[in-house]
Write an enzyme that holds these catalytic residues in place. Structure first.
Site, PDB file in Angstrom:
ATOM      1  CG  ASN A  10      -1.902   1.144   1.229  1.00  0.00           C
ATOM      2  OD1 ASN A  10      -1.851   2.026   0.376  1.00  0.00           O
ATOM      3  ND2 ASN A  10      -2.791   1.149   2.198  1.00  0.00           N
ATOM      4  NE  ARG A  91      -6.185   1.291  -0.334  1.00  0.00           N
ATOM      5  CZ  ARG A  91      -6.285   2.403   0.380  1.00  0.00           C
ATOM      6  NH1 ARG A  91      -5.228   2.945   0.931  1.00  0.00           N
ATOM      7  NH2 ARG A  91      -7.454   2.976   0.553  1.00  0.00           N
ATOM      8  CG  HIS A 180     -13.070   1.892   2.730  1.00  0.00           C
ATOM      9  ND1 HIS A 180     -13.895   2.829   3.328  1.00  0.00           N
ATOM     10  CD2 HIS A 180     -11.809   2.293   2.995  1.00  0.00           C
ATOM     11  CE1 HIS A 180     -13.160   3.745   3.933  1.00  0.00           C
ATOM     12  NE2 HIS A 180     -11.880   3.442   3.743  1.00  0.00           N
ATOM     13  NE  ARG A 241     -11.166  11.254   3.644  1.00  0.00           N
ATOM     14  CZ  ARG A 241     -10.782   9.994   3.535  1.00  0.00           C
ATOM     15  NH1 ARG A 241     -11.637   9.011   3.797  1.00  0.00           N
ATOM     16  NH2 ARG A 241      -9.558   9.693   3.171  1.00  0.00           N
ATOM     17  CD  GLU A 387      -8.782  -2.428   3.502  1.00  0.00           C
ATOM     18  OE1 GLU A 387      -9.140  -1.664   2.590  1.00  0.00           O
ATOM     19  OE2 GLU A 387      -8.362  -2.036   4.614  1.00  0.00           O
TER      20      GLU A 387
END
Length: 403
Positions: A10, A91, A180, A241, A387
Site C-alpha cells: 500500500n 492497493r 474500501h 472528513r 484487505e
C-alpha cells in the site's frame, strides 16, 4: 519446502506499507512500514514475530524505501532470495470505470491509472511510484493492481449517477465510485461463509468504520449501493472528513471566509468530521474518553456520527428490501463497543435489532463475534477486515493465471 512468497503493498505519497505472506496457505510472515519518504528523518519499520525493528534515516524516495525493505528481509534471513517473492499486489484507490476486478499491472493498467489522476491526485501518483519501485527491484514478479473501487462496479446507473447535467457525467466520468471495496468484498465473503452459509438471496450491510468510513449494501455477494462518492469525501462523517453535506455549504464558506474552492475542499477533507465537530481529535478513542467526561462537543460529535451511520443502515435496509446481516469492521467497527452500541441504538426499533450487550463489550482487538441475540430480526456481527490478505489472494490468482 515451498520458498515462494507473496507481497501486499500500500503505497502513499510519503509511505509504503507492506505485508509478506507464504505462498502456501497465505500465512503472514512479516510486515512493516516505510514512512516520511522524502525526508532526512524517514522511518523504517519491520515487524517479524516478536522482533520489532525501527530505524530513523534519510529516505529520499520510494526506490530507497523498497531497497530498505528487501535488504532487511534478506539480512534477517526472512527471504533467501528476493526472487522468492513471486507475486506482488498493489492497493490502488481509484480504478474509475475501467476496472471491475483486480488487473495485471502492465502498461495498459498503468496508463489508465495515470488517466485517473484528476479523480485521485493524492493517491494515484504514489501508487505508480510504488509500482515502479518494486518493478525495478523484482522485475520477475507477477504484479497486480487491486482497486478500492472495483467491487462497487456492480452498482446500477441509478445508484451511481449524480443528478447533474448528464453530459457532464458522461464527459468527465463524474459519478459515484465508492472506496474500501477490497474490505467490503472480504467482509461479504467472510459473512457468506460464516454466518449465511447455504442461504440464498442474501442481504448484507457492511460497515467499514475507521478514520475513513464507508458502508455498502450487498445482495448475493454484489454491491448495489455504497456511501462514498466521486472521492472518499462522501458518505458518513469520518475522522477529518465531513461526509455528505448540502453542496451549497462549499460555496457559502468560500464566500464568507474569502477562500478558494481548493481551500474549502481541504477544510472538508482534513479539518471536519470528528476533529472539526469535537474540537478534540480525529481519533475516536480521544473523543470517546471526552464523551464520558461529559464534554459537550465530544457528545455532539459522537451522536452525529452514530446518527449518520444509522441513517445509512436504514437507507440500505430499504434499498435491499430487508437485511440478513449487519457487519461492523475496521478501527472503530472492530474495536469500539461504545460506538457500535451508539449506532445500533438508533436503528434497533425500526429494524427489530436485539443486541447481546455482553457479547458486544467483549468484541474488540481482532475478535470476531456475533453480537445479536437469537431474538434479533437481523443478525449483527463484528468481523475484523483483512484487505492485505485479499490483495495477496488476488496476487496468487494472477500468478496462477486465474485472475
Amino acid at each position: 519446502m515451498d520458498q515462494r512468497l507473496v507481497m501486499a503493498v500500500n503505497a502513499g505519497s510519503s509511505s509504503l506499507k507492506y505485508k509478506l505472506y507464504r505462498y502456501e496457505g497465505l500465512e503472514v510472515v512479516c510486515g512493516g512500514l516505510v514512512d516520511r519518504i522524502g525526508h532526512d528523518d524517514g522511518i523504517f519499520k519491520l515487524n517479524y514475530g516478536e522482533e520489532h525493528l525501527k530505524e530513523i534515516l534519510p529516505i529520499p524516495d520510494h526506490d530507497k524505501g523498497v531497497e530498505l525493505i528487501l535488504d532487511a528481509l534478506l539480512k534477517k534471513g526472512i527471504v533467501k532470495d528476493k526472487k522468492d517473492i513471486v507475486a506482488i499486489g498493489h492497493r490502488v484507490v481509484q480504478g474509475g470505470k475501467y476496472f471491475s476486478k483486480s488487473a495485471i499491472f502492465d502498461e495498459d493498467t498503468e496508463k489508465k491509472i495515470a488517466e485517473l489522476i484528476p479523480l485521485d491526485p493524492l493517491h494515484a501518483p504514489a501508487h505508480l511510484m510504488g509500482y515502479h519501485a518494486f518493478k525495478e527491484a523484482i522485475p520477475e514478479a507477477t504484479t497486480i493492481a487491486v482497486f478500492d473501487t472495483a467491487y462497487h462496479q456492480t452498482m446500477e446507473e441509478e445508484d451511481y449517477l449524480f443528478p447533474i447535467p448528464y453530459e457532464l457525467s458522461r464527459k468527465y466520468d463524474c459519478r459515484r465510485y465508492g472506496a474500501h471495496g477490497t474490505s467490503h468484498r472480504y467482509l461479504a465473503e467472510k459473512a457468506l461463509g460464516s454466518y449465511l452459509k447455504g442461504q440464498t438471496d442474501t442481504k448484507i450491510i457492511t460497515c467499514h468504520l475507521g478514520s475513513g468510513a464507508s458502508l455498502a449494501a450487498i445482495r448475493d455477494g454484489k454491491v448495489v449501493a455504497t456511501s462514498m462518492g466521486l472521492t472518499p469525501l462522501g458518505g458518513v462523517m469520518m475522522g477529518t472528513r465531513s461526509g455528505d453535506i448540502d453542496p451549497s455549504v462549499s460555496y457559502y464558506l468560500a464566500e464568507r471566509l474569502g477562500i478558494s474552492p481548493s481551500e474549502v475542499y481541504d477544510l472538508l477533507n482534513k479539518k471536519s468530521g470528528f476533529l472539526g465537530v469535537s474540537g478534540i481529535s480525529n481519533d475516536t478513542r480521544d473523543v470517546e474518553e471526552a464523551y464520558f467526561k461529559a464534554d459537550e462537543r465530544a457528545i455532539r460529535a459522537s451522536n452525529l456520527f452514530a446518527r449518520r451511520v444509522a441513517d445509512y443502515i436504514g437507507q440500505y435496509y430499504v434499498r435491499l428490501g430487508g437485511c440478513d446481516l449487519i457487519v461492523f469492521s475496521a478501527g472503530i467497527g472492530e474495536n469500539s463497543p461504545f460506538y457500535r452500541k451508539l449506532v445500533l441504538d438508533r436503528a434497533k426499533e425500526a429494524l427489530g435489532l436485539d443486541v447481546d450487550e455482553a457479547a458486544n463489550e467483549k468484541a474488540f482487538a481482532g475478535k470476531e463475534a456475533l453480537i445479536s441475540t437469537s431474538e434479533s430480526k437481523v443478525k449483527v456481527a463484528v468481523i475484523p477486515t483483512d484487505e492485505e490478505k485479499m490483495i495477496a489472494m488476488d496476487a496468487v490468482a494472477a500468478y496462477e493465471g486465474r485472475l
